[in-house]
Scaffold this active site. Structure first.
Site, short mmCIF file in Angstrom:
data_model
loop_
_atom_site.label_atom_id
_atom_site.label_comp_id
_atom_site.label_asym_id
_atom_site.label_seq_id
_atom_site.Cartn_x
_atom_site.Cartn_y
_atom_site.Cartn_z
N ASP A 101 0.84 -1.20 0.00
CA ASP A 101 0.00 0.00 0.00
C ASP A 101 0.88 1.25 0.00
O ASP A 101 2.04 1.20 0.41
CB ASP A 101 -0.88 0.03 1.26
CG ASP A 101 -1.85 -1.13 1.30
OD1 ASP A 101 -2.16 -1.68 0.23
OD2 ASP A 101 -2.31 -1.47 2.41
N1 URA Z 1 -1.27 -5.93 3.85
C1 URA Z 1 -1.77 -4.68 3.82
O1 URA Z 1 -2.81 -4.41 4.38
N2 URA Z 1 -1.06 -3.75 3.16
C2 URA Z 1 0.11 -3.98 2.54
O2 URA Z 1 0.71 -3.08 1.96
C3 URA Z 1 0.60 -5.30 2.60
C4 URA Z 1 -0.09 -6.25 3.27
#
Ligand code: URA
Length: 245
Positions: A101
């Site tokens: 993310d």
């Molecule tokens: N899980 C999430 O919620 N975000 C990420 O970036 C990776 C794993």
């Protein structure tokens, strides 16, 4: 490049499998039988196995310590992308292996090796991805057990079982914050945040520490990157089965 390395990268097997292949006398360089793994080949050479010419495009593998604020994509209309953090000459055809993310930090692999990327991300191959997270409140045995069972995050299927370890629980303002380590074997969209949200917890910080045997090099500051060593690349290929023909 050494001949054995070239043959490995062309997908002909592990170093030892390639050595056997060379011994059997089926490998040629410009029509001449080649048996020495350490022989050096140039870009202009034609390597063939049993008369069939090989081609390997130069494959590159970069480790990035992804900082918050960058999207894991090659292009984006609104935000800077992780590609912008690579040196100019490395940007051509590389792409991130899976997505973190925008606000997640940590280990991100960038490559132009589609096969390895596919193998690393395939839930069938069960490559562990380990994260460090800070979660609002006290994470208890109840959540640990739920992760172990798999969590319903609103998808067709529950998540695969995951490992949740509580490292610390510290006071934060007038409440608590938990530091945890999570090990996943798949990589669904916002998976960790959604798993915690399904258990009424909120992730406030997330960082990926490793993907299979590949560990984030902690000497890299957020935003820095480096090429993977040969040992790191080989290990990833070996453990995902990417080397087999
Ligand atoms: N899980 C999430 O919620 N975000 C990420 O970036 C990776 C794993």
């Amino acid at each position: 490049m050494r001949l054995d390395k070239y043959l490995c990268e062309a997908g002909l097997g592990t170093r030892s499998q390639v050595k056997k292949l060379l011994k059997s006398g089926v490998v040629t360089i410009n029509g001449r039988t080649a048996r020495k793994p350490e022989e050096k080949i140039e870009k202009s050479d034609t390597v063939a196995v049993s008369g069939k010419e090989l081609s390997v495009s130069e494959q590159e593998y970069w480790m990035l310590h992804k900082p918050s604020g960058y999207v894991s994509a090659t292009e984006d209309k609104h935000f800077p992308t992780v590609i912008e953090l690579l040196p100019e000459e490395a940007r051509r055809d590389l792409f991130p292996v899976g997505r973190l993310d925008r606000d997640t930090e940590g280990l991100l692999l960038l490559t132009n090796d589609g096969k390895l990327a596919h193998y690393l991300l395939s839930p069938k191959r069960h490559v562990d991805k380990v994260y460090y997270a800070k979660v609002r409140g006290k994470v208890a045995e109840e959540q640990v057990e739920a992760f172990r069972e798999g969590v319903d995050i609103g998808d067709e299927k529950k998540t695969l079982p995951a490992v949740l370890e509580v490292l610390k629980c510290v006071p934060a303002g007038d409440a608590f914050e938990s530091e945890v380590r999570v090990t996943l074997r798949e990589g669904r969209y916002h998976q960790i945040k959604r798993m915690f949200a399904a258990l009424a917890c909120e992730v406030v910080y997330l960082k990926r520490l490793s993907m299979g045997s590949l560990k984030l090099d902690e000497s890299l500051a957020p935003g820095d990157c480096r090429l993977l060593t040969e040992k790191e690349t080989e290990a990833l290929k070996e453990e995902t089965g990417c080397l087999s023909m």
